[in-house]
Scaffold this motif. Structure first.
Motif, short mmCIF file in Angstrom:
data_model
loop_
_atom_site.label_atom_id
_atom_site.label_comp_id
_atom_site.label_asym_id
_atom_site.label_seq_id
_atom_site.Cartn_x
_atom_site.Cartn_y
_atom_site.Cartn_z
N VAL A 34 -6.75 1.69 -0.88
CA VAL A 34 -7.19 0.79 0.19
C VAL A 34 -6.45 1.11 1.49
CG1 VAL A 34 -7.54 -1.09 -1.47
CG2 VAL A 34 -5.39 -0.98 -0.19
N ARG A 35 -6.98 0.56 2.58
CA ARG A 35 -6.17 0.48 3.79
C ARG A 35 -6.30 -0.94 4.32
NH1 ARG A 35 -9.41 0.67 8.32
NH2 ARG A 35 -11.53 1.38 7.87
N ILE A 36 -5.29 -1.33 5.10
CA ILE A 36 -5.31 -2.69 5.64
C ILE A 36 -5.55 -2.58 7.15
CG2 ILE A 36 -4.01 -4.87 5.83
CD1 ILE A 36 -4.34 -4.04 2.92
N VAL A 88 0.89 -1.17 0.00
CA VAL A 88 0.00 0.00 0.00
C VAL A 88 0.92 1.22 0.00
CG1 VAL A 88 -1.88 1.19 1.17
CG2 VAL A 88 -1.73 -1.30 1.27
N VAL A 89 0.91 1.95 -1.12
CA VAL A 89 1.92 2.99 -1.30
C VAL A 89 1.29 4.37 -1.45
CG1 VAL A 89 3.43 1.30 -2.45
CG2 VAL A 89 2.00 2.84 -3.83
N ASP A 90 2.12 5.37 -1.21
CA ASP A 90 1.68 6.76 -1.38
C ASP A 90 1.46 7.02 -2.87
OD1 ASP A 90 1.42 9.45 -1.67
OD2 ASP A 90 3.11 9.96 -0.35
N GLY A 125 -2.10 0.78 8.20
CA GLY A 125 -3.45 1.26 8.51
C GLY A 125 -3.85 2.50 7.74
N GLU A 126 -2.87 3.14 7.07
CA GLU A 126 -3.23 4.35 6.30
C GLU A 126 -3.67 3.99 4.89
OE1 GLU A 126 -0.49 7.53 6.59
OE2 GLU A 126 -0.96 7.74 8.72
N ASP A 156 -7.28 -7.30 7.01
CA ASP A 156 -8.34 -7.24 6.01
C ASP A 156 -8.23 -5.95 5.20
OD1 ASP A 156 -9.96 -9.67 6.60
OD2 ASP A 156 -10.00 -8.72 8.58
N VAL A 157 -8.67 -6.03 3.95
CA VAL A 157 -8.57 -4.89 3.04
C VAL A 157 -9.87 -4.10 3.08
CG1 VAL A 157 -8.18 -4.23 0.63
CG2 VAL A 157 -7.11 -6.31 1.53
N VAL A 158 -9.73 -2.78 3.16
CA VAL A 158 -10.90 -1.90 3.05
C VAL A 158 -10.67 -1.01 1.83
CG1 VAL A 158 -12.28 -0.10 4.16
CG2 VAL A 158 -11.27 -1.93 5.54
#
Ligand code: OOB
Length: 577
Positions: free
Chosen positions: A440-442, A387-389, A401-402, A447-449
């Motif tokens: 997304v955030r984890i 999950v990257v900027d 979490g971000e 879990d993926v949101v």
């Protein structure tokens, strides 16, 4: 259909998994060296007399056991060989949810030809592009369906695309009204032979080409191998606890990745269960089938889930057999998620997947909170997630979490689109991660949101639309100088499309209904026709648009929202609801 040339082999346009990675996936037991024809062989051996497929095709209602499905697929494969469809050939499969879909797909697998999956909603413009891009040998379709003559459109495409030699039509046995040069499938069915060329296929070879929703001009083709796809099918069937008792209702188009493999029709074959093909997704049709076939599981997009939830309290049908309702393809709002179990008596399973590979599921034993508020977690322990900027050129990972842009790599995620070198350079990182375009955030639990997207795609209730593709159709209008498509919020669909169109100066501006008709008449899927069109003198935002369409679209979407908010306020001031 006259001037033909030999299409190039499929392998040429495919980015392979690096050999050491492939070795690792084999060693881990994900890739087992089995092929899609093996999948059917195994089902026949273990569950031959069980019902494989139920549905209504052009020749009426059908109900086939695994043995019967296999005999049909083999017999059709033999007929296809006779007319010159050969291993490695690409064949556009443009079929609605009819039982013949499974017959055709397994016949192609049996002979080693590659289906190119089109959606029933596609029209000549998309079919022509798939046929050209894949250098397809044939198009398999139906006659008149949903007030549209597919066979006639396919024949027109065949006349324009040199590689296409055959239009094959699933049509009633008796005297079908086929366009000149088209062949009815019934004329091709032979007694099932023994060996067929596809039976010895290389498991690491491409088995078919799946469609992407697309972010640029036209949808990309996705090459999936036997090894990688079958892993996702088996693992999905396990996660969803499929068994020979499973009765799966295929509600969304059979060719969509969700319906096909999450766990879908192929997961059901793996488990020896029964697939019921719904001719239409509406509650009346589907509730009737749930009752009559004792359906245990179905998969839908959020707007359909909402329609079912609304219809359930009034239905006379017995829905008690339904154990699981999968919802995916677009974000399922928690408010909708909460209403599913009370209304339908079925557990909700959220599914966040993509035809490129990665699929996430909430698990059947997850706590309610996870099922209602997340889109689940990946199939495989070896699905790598970053999950990257999205604004960082170095794509550094955000803090745990971000929210960030989702990149993924793994044992069933492609390394490149088919024949798309230039596009691949942007869609994949140099080390092989697919840039999904989703934000997304984890959660702490892993879990993926899904919280949004960075890609230039509109998700209209699960149907994906590339803004650029529709803009190009509008730009073909002689009275249009510029056009921009934006996705705007919609209570039912999640998002719908709004077009801003700048007309040629000094001419009568085209009317919005005429522009919508113009796009439709260019032969594109109806869901891509802009829901609303606004003819404007200039784009009503300044300072953007010259350099980046993306910035222009973002500004226009903001402008649209601001306009709505203003008119909502006016409504309130006037005492309107
Ligand atoms: C499925 O596949 P595609 O290829 O039609 O679309 C993939 C895209 C994702 O990248 C994401 O943007 C969106 O559709 N999406 C979701 C979602 N499921 C898909 N966005 C939010 N929440 C979800 N649950 O749509 C697909 C393929 C296999 C299984 C399920 C869906």
């Amino acid at each position: 259909m006259t001037a033909t040339r030999t299409p190039r082999p499929v392998g040429e346009g495919v980015v392979p998994y690096p050999p050491e990675v492939a070795e690792r996936y084999r060693a881990a037991g994900y890739w087992t060296g089995r092929t899609l024809p093996d999948l059917l062989d195994e089902a026949v051996a273990a569950h031959g007399e069980r019902t494989a497929v139920v549905g209504t095709g052009p020749s009426g209602p059908q109900r086939w056991t695994y043995t019967e499905l296999d005999a049909r697929a083999r017999g059709l494969a033999a007929g296809l060989v006779e007319v010159g469809v050969a291993p490695g050939d690409r064949v556009v499969v443009w079929l609605p949810n009819v039982p013949e879909y499974l017959e055709v797909v397994f016949a192609l697998f049996r002979l080693g030809a590659l289906p190119v999956f089109a959606l029933p909603a596609h029209r000549a413009s998309e079919i022509r592009y798939f046929a050209e891009h894949a250098e397809a040998r044939a198009i398999v379709t139906v006659g008149r369906h949903d007030r549209f003559d597919h066979a006639v459109a396919a024949a027109e495409v065949a006349a324009e695309v040199p590689s296409v030699r055959h239009v094959l039509v699933a049509a009633p046995t008796a005297a079908p009204d086929l366009p000149a040069g088209a062949l009815g499938l019934s004329a091709l069915r032979r007694p099932p032979p023994g060996d067929l060329p596809g039976d010895g296929a290389d498991p690491s070879s491409v088995a078919f080409l799946q469609l992407s929703g697309g972010t640029t001009g036209l949808p990309k083709l996705i090459p999936r191998t036997h090894d990688d796809y079958l892993y996702s099918v088996r693992a999905s069937a396990d996660i969803c606890a499929l068994s020979p008792e499973t009765v799966y209702l295929a509600v969304l188009p059979a060719a969509h990745n969700f319906t096909m493999s999450s766990p879908g029709l192929l997961g059901v074959v793996h488990a020896g269960g029964t697939s019921v093909l719904a001719p239409a997704p509406d509650p009346d049709t589907c509730f009737g089938l749930i009752e009559s076939e004792r359906v245990t599981m179905a998969a839908v997009v959020p707007p359909l889930a909402a329609a079912w939830v609304q219809a359930a309290p009034r239905t006379q049908r017995d829905l008690t057999s339904l154990e699981v309702l999968q919802v995916g393809g677009a974000k399922c709002a928690p408010e909708l998620a909460r209403r599913i179990e009370p209304a339908l008596g079925a557990r909700l399973q959220q599914v966040f997947g993509m035809a490129e590979g990665l699929v996430n599921y909430t698990r059947l034993d997850d706590p309610a909170d996870v099922v209602l508020h997340t889109q689940g977690r990946p199939i495989s322990p070896d699905d790598e997630i970053r999950v990257v900027d999205p604004d960082d050129p170095d794509e550094r990972e955000v803090a745990p979490g971000e929210v960030g842009a989702l990149l993924t790599r793994g044992p069933y995620t492609i390394r490149g689109y088919y024949r798309a070198e230039g596009h691949n350079a942007g869609a994949f990182t140099p080390d092989g991660f697919y840039r999904t375009g989703d934000l997304v955030r984890i959660t702490d639990r892993g879990d993926v949101v899904v919280s949004g997207r960075v890609k230039e795609q509109i998700n209209r209730g699960g149907e994906k639309i590339a803004a650029e593709e529709v803009e190009n159709h509008l730009l073909a209008h002689p009275d249009v100088v510029d056009a921009a498509i934006v996705g705007v919020p919609d209570d039912f669909l999640g998002e719908r499309t709004h077009a801003y169109v700048i007309p040629v100066a000094d001419r009568e501006p085209p009317r919005s209904a005429a522009l919508r008709r113009f796009v439709r008449d260019r032969g594109v899927a109806a869901y891509k026709v802009p829901d609303t069109v606004e003819v404007v003198e200039a784009f009503p935002v300044t300072g953007v648009g010259k350099t980046s369409r993306r910035a222009l679209r973002a500004a226009l979407a903001d402008h649209w929202r601001a306009g709505r908010t203003a008119s909502d306020q006016e409504d309130q001031e006037e005492g309107n609801p």
